[in-house]
Design a protein around this motif. Sequence first.
Motif, PDB file in Angstrom:
ATOM      1  N   VAL A   1       0.846  -1.191   0.000  1.00 16.10           N
ATOM      2  CA  VAL A   1       0.000   0.000   0.000  1.00 16.10           C
ATOM      3  C   VAL A   1       0.879   1.238   0.000  1.00 16.10           C
ATOM      4  N   ALA A   2       0.604   2.147  -0.935  1.00 10.23           N
ATOM      5  CA  ALA A   2       1.206   3.484  -0.955  1.00 10.23           C
ATOM      6  C   ALA A   2       2.718   3.454  -0.784  1.00 10.23           C
ATOM      7  N   ASP A   3       3.424   2.706  -1.635  1.00  9.16           N
ATOM      8  CA  ASP A   3       4.884   2.593  -1.587  1.00  9.16           C
ATOM      9  C   ASP A   3       5.381   2.035  -0.259  1.00  9.16           C
ATOM     10  N   GLY A   4       4.527   1.360   0.449  1.00 11.07           N
ATOM     11  CA  GLY A   4       4.899   0.740   1.710  1.00 11.07           C
ATOM     12  C   GLY A   4       4.072  -0.514   1.894  1.00 11.07           C
ATOM     13  N   ARG A   5       3.962  -0.943   3.113  1.00 11.31           N
ATOM     14  CA  ARG A   5       3.146  -2.116   3.405  1.00 11.31           C
ATOM     15  C   ARG A   5       2.474  -1.931   4.755  1.00 11.31           C
ATOM     16  N   VAL A   6       1.366  -2.636   4.936  1.00 10.62           N
ATOM     17  CA  VAL A   6       0.699  -2.674   6.228  1.00 10.62           C
ATOM     18  C   VAL A   6       0.432  -4.126   6.592  1.00 10.62           C
ATOM     19  N   TYR A   7       0.564  -4.427   7.870  1.00  5.74           N
ATOM     20  CA  TYR A   7       0.118  -5.735   8.347  1.00  5.74           C
ATOM     21  C   TYR A   7      -1.401  -5.737   8.338  1.00  5.74           C
ATOM     22  N   VAL A   8      -1.990  -6.752   7.728  1.00  7.68           N
ATOM     23  CA  VAL A   8      -3.445  -6.852   7.700  1.00  7.68           C
ATOM     24  C   VAL A   8      -3.964  -8.003   8.560  1.00  7.68           C
ATOM     25  N   ASP A   9      -3.059  -8.876   9.015  1.00 10.73           N
ATOM     26  CA  ASP A   9      -3.478  -9.940   9.926  1.00 10.73           C
ATOM     27  C   ASP A   9      -2.260 -10.603  10.535  1.00 10.73           C
ATOM     28  N   GLN A  10      -2.475 -11.284  11.648  1.00 18.76           N
ATOM     29  CA  GLN A  10      -1.426 -12.058  12.297  1.00 18.76           C
ATOM     30  C   GLN A  10      -2.060 -13.186  13.092  1.00 18.76           C
ATOM     31  N   ILE A  11      -1.354 -14.283  13.200  1.00 20.07           N
ATOM     32  CA  ILE A  11      -1.718 -15.381  14.091  1.00 20.07           C
ATOM     33  C   ILE A  11      -0.605 -15.454  15.124  1.00 20.07           C
ATOM     34  N   VAL A  12      -0.923 -15.116  16.353  1.00 19.05           N
ATOM     35  CA  VAL A  12       0.102 -14.893  17.368  1.00 19.05           C
ATOM     36  C   VAL A  12       0.581 -16.211  17.969  1.00 19.05           C
ATOM     37  N   SER A  13       1.887 -16.278  18.212  1.00 17.24           N
ATOM     38  CA  SER A  13       2.509 -17.435  18.846  1.00 17.24           C
ATOM     39  C   SER A  13       1.911 -17.691  20.225  1.00 17.24           C
ATOM     40  N   ARG A  14       1.952 -18.943  20.638  1.00 16.90           N
ATOM     41  CA  ARG A  14       1.472 -19.291  21.972  1.00 16.90           C
ATOM     42  C   ARG A  14       2.583 -19.262  23.016  1.00 16.90           C
TER      43      ARG A  14
ATOM     44  N   ARG B   1      10.913  -6.358   2.262  1.00 14.88           N
ATOM     45  CA  ARG B   1      11.863  -6.667   1.192  1.00 14.88           C
ATOM     46  C   ARG B   1      11.356  -7.787   0.290  1.00 14.88           C
ATOM     47  N   ALA B   2      10.549  -8.704   0.837  1.00 15.97           N
ATOM     48  CA  ALA B   2       9.950  -9.736  -0.013  1.00 15.97           C
ATOM     49  C   ALA B   2       9.044  -9.109  -1.054  1.00 15.97           C
ATOM     50  N   ILE B   3       8.383  -8.011  -0.692  1.00 18.86           N
ATOM     51  CA  ILE B   3       7.542  -7.281  -1.640  1.00 18.86           C
ATOM     52  C   ILE B   3       8.397  -6.441  -2.577  1.00 18.86           C
ATOM     53  N   LEU B   4       9.301  -5.648  -2.007  1.00 18.68           N
ATOM     54  CA  LEU B   4      10.111  -4.718  -2.795  1.00 18.68           C
ATOM     55  C   LEU B   4      10.911  -5.434  -3.874  1.00 18.68           C
ATOM     56  N   ALA B   5      11.430  -6.598  -3.564  1.00 18.79           N
ATOM     57  CA  ALA B   5      12.276  -7.327  -4.509  1.00 18.79           C
ATOM     58  C   ALA B   5      11.534  -7.691  -5.786  1.00 18.79           C
ATOM     59  N   PHE B   6      10.214  -7.857  -5.712  1.00 14.71           N
ATOM     60  CA  PHE B   6       9.448  -8.327  -6.863  1.00 14.71           C
ATOM     61  C   PHE B   6       8.591  -7.243  -7.514  1.00 14.71           C
ATOM     62  N   LEU B   7       8.779  -6.006  -7.088  1.00 17.85           N
ATOM     63  CA  LEU B   7       8.142  -4.899  -7.798  1.00 17.85           C
ATOM     64  C   LEU B   7       8.854  -4.672  -9.133  1.00 17.85           C
ATOM     65  N   PRO B   8       8.194  -4.064 -10.121  1.00 15.44           N
ATOM     66  CA  PRO B   8       8.879  -3.719 -11.369  1.00 15.44           C
ATOM     67  C   PRO B   8      10.126  -2.885 -11.076  1.00 15.44           C
ATOM     68  N   ALA B   9      11.162  -3.070 -11.888  1.00 16.72           N
ATOM     69  CA  ALA B   9      12.448  -2.426 -11.626  1.00 16.72           C
ATOM     70  C   ALA B   9      12.340  -0.912 -11.483  1.00 16.72           C
ATOM     71  N   ALA B  10      11.565  -0.275 -12.343  1.00 14.09           N
ATOM     72  CA  ALA B  10      11.438   1.187 -12.287  1.00 14.09           C
ATOM     73  C   ALA B  10      10.765   1.632 -10.995  1.00 14.09           C
TER      74      ALA B  10
ATOM     75  N   SER C   1      12.985 -12.703  11.438  1.00 11.10           N
ATOM     76  CA  SER C   1      11.860 -13.150  10.626  1.00 11.10           C
ATOM     77  C   SER C   1      12.328 -13.697   9.294  1.00 11.10           C
ATOM     78  N   VAL C   2      11.433 -14.406   8.648  1.00  9.68           N
ATOM     79  CA  VAL C   2      11.642 -14.894   7.293  1.00  9.68           C
ATOM     80  C   VAL C   2      10.316 -14.743   6.563  1.00  9.68           C
ATOM     81  N   ALA C   3      10.373 -14.273   5.303  1.00  7.92           N
ATOM     82  CA  ALA C   3       9.143 -13.935   4.586  1.00  7.92           C
ATOM     83  C   ALA C   3       9.242 -14.315   3.123  1.00  7.92           C
ATOM     84  N   SER C   4       8.075 -14.466   2.502  1.00  9.75           N
ATOM     85  CA  SER C   4       8.012 -14.788   1.075  1.00  9.75           C
ATOM     86  C   SER C   4       6.870 -14.006   0.449  1.00  9.75           C
ATOM     87  N   PRO C   5       7.009 -13.614  -0.827  1.00  8.13           N
ATOM     88  CA  PRO C   5       5.998 -12.767  -1.465  1.00  8.13           C
ATOM     89  C   PRO C   5       4.740 -13.529  -1.876  1.00  8.13           C
TER      90      PRO C   5
END
Length: 263
Positions: free
Chosen positions: A109-122, A144-153, A202-206
Amino acid sequence: MDSGNGTESAARVADVLLHFLAGNETLGVSALGRDLGLSKAVVHRIARTLVDRDLLAVDHRTRGYRLGPAAAALGARALRDSQLRTTALPALRELQVASGETTTLSALVADGRVYVDQIVSRHEIKMTVEVGRRFPLHAGSSGRAILAFLPAAERARIISTGLEAMTPNTVVDPESLDAVLVSVRELGVARSDGERQPGAASVASPVFDVDGRVVGAISVCGPHARLTDKVRNNLVPDVIATADRISRELGWSGALPAHESAG
């Protein structure tokens, strides 16, 4: 009013509203004007219009503005109707059980990102995230998982706007960040060691939509003392597979690298 002026005015209104995603609960006219490059008079007119429609509310304690009940209703409706969130939730729950750590879903969202959900550890000691707050894309594994896969420009434009150091570990050198993003594209996974929040790992994937556009990311996050390099290496296949599953359910038919190369 011609269409050009109308578009510019609409963009200014949108920019004012989106600026409240950056984390500050209340913002004054001076701060909004400075951050957005607008005059105080313009910001005041926009703010009064948004107050009249309950999208903003006056905070009498700070004499600034905060998001109003109509904005809260829009956010709640957006979350309820979000195809990304609805699709991802079962897979996020399964990944949390498998990993034992907090799992998250971010949306672009808007050149950034927002967390929209989480499942919290016990676990008693655990990571939680702030749903709805906008974060930059260069800091943290989900960004960075998002940024890496945006169009180059688009990627270059975002990087050129400046890279804020959120912690001492945040990568803020553009060339160094580019090298990291190359690795993320090669492996299909991003990692973070206290780059957005001290002590976190953390570890993330797009996640991609039907048109092959990156629309978000899923992650596993936790305290660095527990989410060690070895633990995260072992989680990589599950993280990539979960993101792939969500993308497939959104209609994507592409392919990320095989998880063996991600370890």
